[in-house]
Structures are given as C-alpha cells and as structure tokens.
Design a protein around this motif. Structure first.
Motif, PDB file in Angstrom:
ATOM      1  N   ARG A 208      84.610  89.562  19.167  1.00 47.77           N
ATOM      2  CA  ARG A 208      83.518  89.369  18.407  1.00 47.77           C
ATOM      3  C   ARG A 208      83.441  89.018  16.923  1.00 47.77           C
ATOM      4  O   ARG A 208      83.114  87.845  16.371  1.00 47.77           O
ATOM      5  CB  ARG A 208      82.312  90.419  18.522  1.00 47.77           C
ATOM      6  CG  ARG A 208      81.114  90.022  17.924  1.00 47.77           C
ATOM      7  CD  ARG A 208      79.955  91.023  18.242  1.00 47.77           C
ATOM      8  NE  ARG A 208      78.624  90.518  17.868  1.00 47.77           N
ATOM      9  CZ  ARG A 208      77.700  89.570  18.530  1.00 47.77           C
ATOM     10  NH1 ARG A 208      78.142  89.140  19.443  1.00 47.77           N
ATOM     11  NH2 ARG A 208      76.521  89.456  17.713  1.00 47.77           N
ATOM     12  N   PRO A 209      84.267  89.768  16.173  1.00 46.68           N
ATOM     13  CA  PRO A 209      84.601  89.408  14.656  1.00 46.68           C
ATOM     14  C   PRO A 209      85.277  88.027  14.597  1.00 46.68           C
ATOM     15  O   PRO A 209      84.732  87.218  13.845  1.00 46.68           O
ATOM     16  CB  PRO A 209      85.246  90.414  14.329  1.00 46.68           C
ATOM     17  CG  PRO A 209      84.900  91.612  14.993  1.00 46.68           C
ATOM     18  CD  PRO A 209      84.887  91.153  16.601  1.00 46.68           C
ATOM     19  N   ALA A 210      86.030  87.632  15.551  1.00 46.46           N
ATOM     20  CA  ALA A 210      86.746  86.411  15.473  1.00 46.46           C
ATOM     21  C   ALA A 210      85.934  85.363  15.595  1.00 46.46           C
ATOM     22  O   ALA A 210      85.931  84.201  15.143  1.00 46.46           O
ATOM     23  CB  ALA A 210      88.083  86.562  16.450  1.00 46.46           C
ATOM     24  N   GLU A 211      85.091  85.394  16.785  1.00 44.64           N
ATOM     25  CA  GLU A 211      84.205  84.420  16.920  1.00 44.64           C
ATOM     26  C   GLU A 211      83.147  84.208  15.988  1.00 44.64           C
ATOM     27  O   GLU A 211      82.657  82.927  15.789  1.00 44.64           O
ATOM     28  CB  GLU A 211      83.411  84.518  18.341  1.00 44.64           C
ATOM     29  CG  GLU A 211      84.379  84.646  19.623  1.00 44.64           C
ATOM     30  CD  GLU A 211      84.958  83.278  19.737  1.00 44.64           C
ATOM     31  OE1 GLU A 211      84.417  82.179  19.621  1.00 44.64           O
ATOM     32  OE2 GLU A 211      86.321  83.217  19.915  1.00 44.64           O
ATOM     33  N   LEU A 212      82.762  85.368  15.313  1.00 42.58           N
ATOM     34  CA  LEU A 212      81.513  85.195  14.383  1.00 42.58           C
ATOM     35  C   LEU A 212      82.388  84.419  13.035  1.00 42.58           C
ATOM     36  O   LEU A 212      81.550  83.872  12.528  1.00 42.58           O
ATOM     37  CB  LEU A 212      81.081  86.582  13.900  1.00 42.58           C
ATOM     38  CG  LEU A 212      80.181  87.280  14.867  1.00 42.58           C
ATOM     39  CD1 LEU A 212      79.730  88.712  14.400  1.00 42.58           C
ATOM     40  CD2 LEU A 212      78.980  86.421  15.124  1.00 42.58           C
ATOM     41  N   ARG A 213      83.563  84.506  12.807  1.00 41.52           N
ATOM     42  CA  ARG A 213      84.185  83.996  11.977  1.00 41.52           C
ATOM     43  C   ARG A 213      84.290  82.681  12.102  1.00 41.52           C
ATOM     44  O   ARG A 213      84.070  81.828  11.136  1.00 41.52           O
ATOM     45  CB  ARG A 213      85.706  84.551  11.524  1.00 41.52           C
ATOM     46  CG  ARG A 213      86.489  83.737  10.396  1.00 41.52           C
ATOM     47  CD  ARG A 213      87.522  84.473   9.763  1.00 41.52           C
ATOM     48  NE  ARG A 213      87.187  85.676   9.109  1.00 41.52           N
ATOM     49  CZ  ARG A 213      87.660  86.354   8.298  1.00 41.52           C
ATOM     50  NH1 ARG A 213      88.977  86.090   8.007  1.00 41.52           N
ATOM     51  NH2 ARG A 213      87.263  87.173   7.832  1.00 41.52           N
ATOM     52  N   ARG A 214      84.580  82.494  13.083  1.00 42.47           N
ATOM     53  CA  ARG A 214      84.954  80.960  13.746  1.00 42.47           C
ATOM     54  C   ARG A 214      83.223  80.117  13.553  1.00 42.47           C
ATOM     55  O   ARG A 214      83.194  78.868  13.362  1.00 42.47           O
ATOM     56  CB  ARG A 214      85.444  80.775  15.007  1.00 42.47           C
ATOM     57  CG  ARG A 214      86.686  80.982  15.220  1.00 42.47           C
ATOM     58  CD  ARG A 214      87.218  80.898  16.677  1.00 42.47           C
ATOM     59  NE  ARG A 214      87.063  79.322  17.086  1.00 42.47           N
ATOM     60  CZ  ARG A 214      86.449  79.133  18.412  1.00 42.47           C
ATOM     61  NH1 ARG A 214      86.507  80.087  19.436  1.00 42.47           N
ATOM     62  NH2 ARG A 214      86.310  77.777  18.825  1.00 42.47           N
TER      63      ARG A 214
ATOM     64  N   SER B   3      80.983  81.101  11.620  1.00 43.68           N
ATOM     65  CA  SER B   3      80.728  80.978  10.188  1.00 43.68           C
ATOM     66  C   SER B   3      81.553  79.857   9.270  1.00 43.68           C
ATOM     67  O   SER B   3      81.159  79.322   8.571  1.00 43.68           O
ATOM     68  CB  SER B   3      80.918  82.362   9.400  1.00 43.68           C
ATOM     69  OG  SER B   3      82.180  82.468   9.228  1.00 43.68           O
ATOM     70  N   GLU B   4      82.583  79.399   9.981  1.00 44.10           N
ATOM     71  CA  GLU B   4      83.539  78.375   9.421  1.00 44.10           C
ATOM     72  C   GLU B   4      82.778  77.029   9.734  1.00 44.10           C
ATOM     73  O   GLU B   4      83.117  76.230   9.308  1.00 44.10           O
ATOM     74  CB  GLU B   4      84.798  78.724   9.470  1.00 44.10           C
ATOM     75  CG  GLU B   4      85.488  79.669   8.848  1.00 44.10           C
ATOM     76  CD  GLU B   4      86.856  80.144   9.356  1.00 44.10           C
ATOM     77  OE1 GLU B   4      87.347  79.892  10.177  1.00 44.10           O
ATOM     78  OE2 GLU B   4      87.471  81.203   8.831  1.00 44.10           O
ATOM     79  N   GLN B   5      82.280  77.024  11.012  1.00 44.80           N
ATOM     80  CA  GLN B   5      81.692  75.877  11.615  1.00 44.80           C
ATOM     81  C   GLN B   5      80.506  75.424  11.082  1.00 44.80           C
ATOM     82  O   GLN B   5      80.072  73.980  10.976  1.00 44.80           O
ATOM     83  CB  GLN B   5      81.627  75.875  13.130  1.00 44.80           C
ATOM     84  CG  GLN B   5      83.021  75.929  13.919  1.00 44.80           C
ATOM     85  CD  GLN B   5      82.834  76.240  15.241  1.00 44.80           C
ATOM     86  OE1 GLN B   5      81.871  76.580  15.711  1.00 44.80           O
ATOM     87  NE2 GLN B   5      83.844  76.287  15.970  1.00 44.80           N
TER      88      GLN B   5
END
Length: 164
Positions: A6-12, A14-16
C-alpha cells in the motif's frame, strides 16, 4: 494488495497526480492558443446546466474558485449571451444565473470536443479498461472533494461521470 504494498502504491499515485495536473494544464494551454473562446469561463456552464440556476457566490463556492475570478468569467458569459441573470425569487436584490440556448449549444460543443479527445487518447483501450478508469477516477474525485477544507461532504453535488 498486501499492507506492505500500500505505501508504495500511494507513493506511485502521489507522483502521478502532479503529472496529470501538468498534462491537463499543458492541454488547456494548447487549446487556448488554438481557440478564441474563454474556455475557463465556458467550464462554468457545466454546473449551471447540471444543477440549474445558481447565485454567482454559490457557483464560485461549488467550483472552488475565487469569487472575483468567477465574477469575471460570468461577465464574459453574459456578454456572449451564454448566460443571463434573473432576479432571485427569494431575494430580489440577488440574481441567479441561467444558461441560455446559446449556452447549452456551447456546452454541447465543449462536451463533444472533450469526448473526441478522450476517444483518441483511449482508442487502443478495451471497454473494460475504460470503464474501470472512469469508475475509479470518479471515485477518486468524489473522495478528494469530501476532504476539501470547509466542505460538508454530504452537501457536495457529485458530477455525472460523463462530464468529468
């Protein structure tokens, strides 16, 4: 997805989002160069057509824009004959903004242009992917709208998916 993902997906995500906003801005800039219409003002026709006559202040609040900016855009719409002011029945000192027939025609043109562009962009997508994006993007927008400061989530009118 696991809790660890989840944190990695949220980062992706937030960058998109900033990339999406930059692309939308670039598209708006490109369209403005090729178009003598005030597209920012025209966009105000969507909520007016969808929700019916609104006071100018309510429209500014609804679109999360500065009242003076909305005032300038509304003046342009009135001048172009796309919107007219009608005295508010509950308070004669105030007025409500009504979309004219010409405004509805301009709105339909803008809608067709948006849909045509999105049709080109998603031409290689299958129907399931397009439907999934439409549903999830609408959900994201609705959920972001509920987190805006000073916004009562229960009072937010959600936009129909076809005009997002």
């Amino acid at each position: 997805m696991s809790e660890d993902d989840r944190p990695a997906e949220l980062r992706r995500l937030s960058e998109q989002l900033p990339r999406f906003m930059r692309l939308v801005h670039a598209l708006k800039t490109q369209l403005a160069k090729n178009d003598n219409r005030d597209r920012a003002a025209l966009v105000l026709l969507f909520p007016l057509a969808r929700l019916g006559p609104l006071r100018q202040g309510a429209l500014a609040e609804l679109v999360h824009a500065d009242p003076s900016t909305v005032s300038r855009h509304v003046a342009a719409l009135v001048e172009q004959g796309l919107v007219h002011r009608v005295a508010d029945e509950s308070d004669g000192r105030a007025s409500r903004l009504h979309v004219t027939d010409a405004g509805h025609a301009a709105l339909e043109t803008l809608r067709r242009e948006r849909e045509s562009h999105l049709d080109q962009v998603t031409a290689a997508w299958d129907d399931a992917d397009l439907a999934a994006l439409t549903t999830l993007f609408g959900r994201l927008l609705d959920d972001i709208a509920t987190t805006l400061p000073g916004t009562d989530a229960g009072s937010l009118p959600t936009e129909p998916r076809e005009i997002r």
